[in-house]
Write an enzyme that holds these catalytic residues in place. Structure first.
Site, PDB file in Angstrom:
ATOM      1  N   HIS A 211       1.225   9.149   4.647  1.00  0.00           N
ATOM      2  CA  HIS A 211       1.869   8.179   5.547  1.00  0.00           C
ATOM      3  C   HIS A 211       2.936   7.356   4.819  1.00  0.00           C
ATOM      4  CE1 HIS A 211       2.418   4.515   7.934  1.00  0.00           C
ATOM      5  NE2 HIS A 211       2.026   5.218   8.980  1.00  0.00           N
ATOM      6  N   ASP A 212       2.548   6.799   3.675  1.00  0.00           N
ATOM      7  CA  ASP A 212       3.493   5.963   2.922  1.00  0.00           C
ATOM      8  C   ASP A 212       4.176   6.758   1.812  1.00  0.00           C
ATOM      9  OD1 ASP A 212       2.607   3.950   4.524  1.00  0.00           O
ATOM     10  OD2 ASP A 212       1.479   2.884   2.962  1.00  0.00           O
TER      11      ASP A 212
END
Ligand code: NAG
Ligand code: NAG
Ligand code: NAG
Ligand code: NAG
Ligand code: NAG
Ligand code: NAG
Ligand code: NAG
Length: 396
Positions: A211-212
């Protein structure tokens, strides 16, 4: 934290979300008394005896397929080359994967489903099948907070929106069920003690799941985590593993995601093959239902395709998407009206099709008792085709 007005009302109006404080002192205090359960069961399935579901984040199909570590697993199993998410953003996809609908959710807010919305957990428990979730960096078992950041760096770590079971009051208001929602560190403990459940959902943290970061990090994480498990006898007990993603990254193209099935439950002759059957997140529920002969939820789980090797073993057919709208016109990139829709929440909670019987599976009796008198207004059917925001259910 961003709370919708409705979510605030739910929070204030129920006893469900109790362990929501995210301050370090509150978390430490709650952690000290948190109850953890790891019940064990051995219910034989028709195609597998255990399933481990691992979700990564926000990657387009082609990009995921090109990742060397995911390609490594593809060689060890079955690639699902026609597998789709159901909407954007993350939370409604996680929600849908255990209850058979996303109830119009189009956001990542602190949404809590009322306790009369059932999930796969109700189906599993009705047959005595053990279940659990392992959430990387969840600060304690049963934590219901919106997020937990890395205490040294402040970086995103655990997030509620990636934890499907805790979104449902049918789980979150039940201390015994909350006790099955554990930190990933407890996975290692349960493994070492041979106490892994038969159904498990595994969520890496916001770094590990891509996600990051990127699919490279996510692929590396899965390789590191999963590869040793595939030769660990406490894990490989006729076990099926699904590696997949919550959603595609690019909102203007069809929401296709990679899915890979690995594990010792994958038949040897199918290792390294591709399955081009149409699947979506509801197939995760349907496959579990077919494998253990469970009841259904009466929602989009009923008609969803069961993974083909499982369908073949239980003697049922997978179906192509032939209905209208034509498949190519459905992007699965927006949500229809519903309880958690930020544009239009003024529709009643959809009523399960409590009369549905498909492939010999009927709806869980407790769902029929709660909803059966309202079945005439159901929006669901037993087809493989599902609605999206641009093609909402009939009557919407
Ligand atoms: C939760 O897991 C993380 C790693 O995933 C670990 O650093 C942390 O100590 C664990 N917390 C608890 C309370 O077990
Ligand atoms: C997420 O987990 C990984 C290990 O899997 C760890 O190295 C990393 O520090 C964690 N991320 C954060 C932000 O804590
Ligand atoms: C498997 O579980 C047993 C406990 O039943 C334990 O003694 C053993 O060390 C575990 N093996 C592994 C590889 O974790
Ligand atoms: C969904 O995809 C269609 C087709 O590309 C596009 O027209 C529409 O803008 C997309 N919707 C969103 C919210 O991105
Ligand atoms: C389900 O729960 C919601 C929220 O509490 C309530 O408004 C609704 O009437 C319930 N429906 C049924 C059929 O129990
Ligand atoms: C919300 O959607 C329902 C179902 O399509 C519709 O009947 C209603 O008019 C909509 N309400 C608003 C405010 O758009
Ligand atoms: C950018 C990108 O790779 N997106 C993928 C999302 O899914 C579609 C299929 O529906 C692929 O064609 C795209 O490549």
């Amino acid at each position: 934290m961003h709370l919708s007005k409705f979510a605030f009302f739910l929070l204030a109006g129920t006893v469900a979300a109790q362990n929501t404080a995210t301050g370090a002192a509150d978390v430490a205090a709650a952690a000290a008394t948190a109850k953890t359960l790891s019940p064990v069961s051995h219910v034989k399935g028709k195609a597998f005896d255990r399933i481990a579901i691992i979700w990564l984040e926000n990657t387009d199909y082609d990009t995921a397929k090109g990742d060397p570590n995911l390609a490594y697993f593809a060689k060890k199993g079955i690639t699902l080359s026609n597998h789709f998410a159901v909407t954007h953003p993350s939370e409604p996809n996680y929600a849908a994967a255990i209850s058979g609908d996303n109830f119009g959710m189009d956001n990542d807010n602190f949404n809590a489903f009322p306790s009369n919305i059932s999930t796969v957990i109700d189906l599993l428990e009705a047959r005595g099948i053990s279940w659990g979730e392992y959430q990387e960096d969840m600060p304690y078992t049963g934590f219901e907070g919106f997020a937990w950041v890395n205490q040294k760096t402040g970086a995103n770590d655990y997030v509620r929106k990636h934890n499907p079971a805790v979104l449902y009051d049918s789980v979150a208001a039940n201390p015994n069920r909350l006790a099955h929602i554990k930190n990933l560190t407890i996975f290692a403990k349960d493994l070492a003690e041979d106490k892994l459940p038969q159904w498990m959902f595994i969520t890496p943290n916001m770094t590990s799941d891509g996600h990051d970061t990127s699919v490279t990090t996510a692929g590396t994480w899965v390789r590191t985590f999963l590869d040793p498990l595939l030769t660990n006898p406490n894990f490989t007990k006729n076990t099926l593993v699904l590696i997949t993603f919550d959603e595609n990254h690019t909102y203007t193209i069809q929401n296709q995601i990679l899915g890979i099935l690995v594990g010792d439950a994958v038949p040897a002759h199918l290792v390294g093959t591709t399955d081009a059957t149409y699947y979506n997140h509801f197939s995760e529920i349907a496959t579990v239902e077919a494998n253990w002969g469970l009841h259904t939820l009466g929602r989009w789980d009923v008609g969803a395709n069961v993974y083909k090797f499982v369908a073949d073993k239980v003697g049922e057919k997978v179906r192509p998407w032939t209905g209208t709208p034509a498949f190519k016109d459905v992007f699965f990139n927006t949500s229809y009206p519903g309880l958690f829709n930020s544009v239009n929440s003024s529709v009643p909670l959809p009523v399960p099709d409590t009369t549905a019987c498909y492939a010999g599976r009927s709806v869980l009796p407790s769902i029929v008792r709660t909803w059966g008198r309202l079945v005439r207004s159901t929006i669901y059917n037993t087809g493989v085709e599902i609605p999206d925001g641009a093609h909402p259910p009939k009557g919407y």
